[in-house]
Design an enzyme around this catalytic site. Sequence first.
Site, short mmCIF file in Angstrom:
data_model
loop_
_atom_site.label_atom_id
_atom_site.label_comp_id
_atom_site.label_asym_id
_atom_site.label_seq_id
_atom_site.Cartn_x
_atom_site.Cartn_y
_atom_site.Cartn_z
N ARG A 173 12.20 -0.15 -15.22
CA ARG A 173 12.68 -1.53 -15.37
C ARG A 173 12.77 -1.96 -16.83
NH1 ARG A 173 9.32 -5.61 -12.09
NH2 ARG A 173 7.56 -4.36 -12.82
N HIS B 46 19.13 -20.69 -10.42
CA HIS B 46 19.34 -19.46 -11.18
C HIS B 46 19.70 -19.76 -12.64
CE1 HIS B 46 18.75 -16.86 -7.83
NE2 HIS B 46 19.66 -17.48 -7.12
#
Length: 772
Positions: free
Chosen positions: A18, A707
Site C-alpha cells: 500500500r 469524499h
Amino acid sequence: MTNLRTSTLGFPRTGRRREMKMALEKYWGQKIEKEELQGVSKEVAGQSFAAQEGAGVDLIGVGDHTLYDHILDWSCRFGLTCRRVREAGLSGLDAYFTSGRGRDGIPALDMTKYFDSNYHYMVPEIDAATKPTAHFDDFISLVEDAQRGVATKDKVVPIITGPLTLARLCSYKDDSVTWRTLIKELVPLYEQLLRVLAERLAVAEVQLHEPWLVMGGAEGDEVRDEVQAAYKVLGAEGLPAVNLCVHFDSLHPAVYRYVVALPVKRVTLDFCRGSGMVETVEAEGFPATKELGAGVVDARNVWRSEEAAFALLQRVRRVVFDDSRVVVSPSCSLMFVPYDLALEGDSVPADVRGELAFAVQKLEVLVKVAERAGCTDPSATVEVSWNGEDNLTGMEGAPAVKGTDLAKLLTRAEPYEERRTKQLPGLPPFPTTTIGSFPQTPEMRRARRGWKEGRGTDAEYEAAVDAEVARVIRAQRDVGLDVLVHGEAERSDMVEYFAEKLDGMLVTRHGWVQSYGSRYVRPPVIYGPVSRRGGKAMTVREFEVAQREAGGKEGPAVKGMLTGPVTILNWSFCRVDMPRAWQAAEVGLAVREEVADLEAAGCRVVQVDEAALRERMPLKGEWQAEGEKYLKWAVAAFRLATCGARPETQVVTHMCYSTFEDIIAHIDEMDADVLTIENSRSAGEMVAALCAYGYRRDLGPGVYDIHSPVVPTKDDMVARAAPLCQSALPPSRAWINPDCGLKTRKWDEVIPSLENMVAAAKAMRMQLARES
C-alpha cells in the site's frame, strides 16, 4: 507444439504494501512534497514491471499506473478538465486532485462504479467550452520508465483507455456536445499519441481498452459507425499495432462480428465474465488474419481456477487452429485482486491457501496455463465442474432454506403504510441522521491493531471501543441529530467486520484492493458454509453501549448497523462451487438472526446497507431476462435478512455511487422503510428518478459529500436538499443525511459539517412552517 505467448492487461496500482496510499495521504497532509510522491509512484510502477517480467510474461501491459484514478488520468491527458477547475485557473497536480477530491468552493467530479466492479472512477464533465488538447508527457514517461526497467523493450505494451469508452464514461452538461461529437475530436489526439509512441519510443504494439463495447446488444450499430471510423484511423499503417481489449462481459454476437473485422492486430476477449463468449467465438469463427487474445485467467476472483482456464483455452485453440495467433491473458486488469498471496504467510489455512491466487500468483497461473497448452494437442478436451460464477440460479434450491416456507420468510408482518405509523413517533419534519461510521482516529486504529495482534486483553480493547462510542454519541447529541449511530469504532470495514464473525469467511492481512483514490478495501474470501460463529451476536454489545449513552429507551434512537447479504457477497471473493444465490441465502439468514438479536436488545431502527446491489447486474441492458434473475434473488436475500423485523422496527437501507435509475422497481420491492442514497455529486438525478417512478417510502438523499475534505455550508446543503423538498414525499418521510459513512473524514471536518447539516434541516422546517 508451439509455446503460446502471454500478455497482461494491467496490474494493481497500490504497491505491494500500500505504498501509494501512504504517499498520497502524506502529500495531502503536507508532510511530503510532490517530488517525493512522484518518486514513490515511479517506484511502485517499477515493482509492477519487475513482477510481470520476473514471472515470464511475454507482453507486459504498462501505463495503467495512476496517482488517483486512470479515467481521471486520461481525461486530463486529453484536456477534459471540468469548467469549475478551468475557471479557477488550476493546473498540474492542483487541478488533478481538485477534480478528484474538491476544495473550498470547487466541488469534486461525480464518482461512480466502473462498470460492474467495486472500483470507482471520476466522471469527466464535458460542456460546450471543452476543447480536447494533448497533454501526454506523464504517460510517455511511464512508458519510457517501463522500457528502461525490462530486459527487452518489445515486451512493453502501453495501455490506453480507448476513445469510445472514454467518451461514453463522460457526463455531458450541454446539449450541444455529445459522446459522438467528443469522439470525433478525440481520435486525432489518439492518433497523435500513437505516432509519438511509434516514432519516439519505437513502440510496436499498444493496448486500447474498450470495455464499453460489451454494453452493445442486438442493435450493434448504435456505436458501430463511430467505432469503425475511429479504428480506421488508429489501425493505420505507420502506427503501433493495436490490441483491442474488451472485458467485463461477453460481446453480443452482433457486436462481435464488426469488432473482429476492425483493422487491428489482435482482439482480446473476456472468457470468464458474463455468458456465452466462447460459444459466440465457436459459432461465428475468428478471422484467419488476426490474433485472438484469450482472457481465460479470471482476474476478478482470487481462486486459482487453473483447470477452468485451461479448459477455456483449449476451446479457443480449436477455433483459431494456429497457436501462433493465440495470446493468453487474464480476463481483464489484475487491479481487481490483491497484490501478493506470499504476504499472508501462514495466516491463511493451508487447505484454502493452495486454491488461492492474488495478482502475482495469477501471473504464475497465466504462464503455466500457456506452457501446458503448448504441450497439449488442441483437440484434447478438459472436463471441469465450474466454468464461471453462477449468477443466475435462484434461491429456491438453496440448502440453507430447504424445508422452510420461503414466501413467509420474505414477507413483513404488515405492509409499509400500516407499519410506518408505528415507527419512531415524535420526529420533526426533515429528520436528521448519519449513514453509520464516524472518523477512525489513529488511537482507535492502533488499539484495534494491537488487539488483533494479541497485545492487550479483550476487556481493554472493549473499553477503548466503548470510550469512542460514548464520544460519538455525545458529539451527535451536541450537534442535535435526531437518530444516532454508534460510529463503528470497532470496524475497519463494513464487510470485513462481519466476515471476521462468520464461519465460512476468511479475512486476509494484506489482501488490499483499490476502491478509489487512496481508499483500499480487503474483500473477504468465502470458502465454506456461512453462519454466525457459534451462533453469537455480532453487533449487539456495541449497540447496547451506544443506546445507554444516548439515554436508554427515553433517549433518541440509535441504529443497529448491519451490512446486507448482497453487499457482503458482491464485495467478497465468492465460492465458485455453488450458485451465488445459495451463498446469499446463507448470509441472509445470518443477518436475519442479528436483526432479531438487536430487536431483543431494544433496537428501534436497523440499517442494512446494500450499496453493492447493482454491481452484478448484466452490463447489457437488453439482456433483461438475466438481470431479472439476478435481481430476483438479490431482492429476496435482502428480504430474507430483514422481513423478520417487527412492524415497529424501522428498516433502513443505504445505496451509493452507482446507477440505480433502471432498477427502482426492484429497490421498491426490497420493502425497506427508509432508503438513503448518495446525492451530493449527482445533482439530484436519483431523487428525480425516484419521484418519476412514484416512490412513496421514506427517502434520505445525501446533502454532504463525504469524499471531499470541503466543509459544506448550510446553504449548500439546503440547495442539495431542494429536489427532496420539491418531491411529493411528506416532510416527515424526507431525511437529511450525508452521502455515506464518515470514516475517512477528520473530526475537524465532520463536526462543522454536521452542525451545518442540522442548521439546514432547521431552516427547511422554518420555511415549511411559514408556508403552512
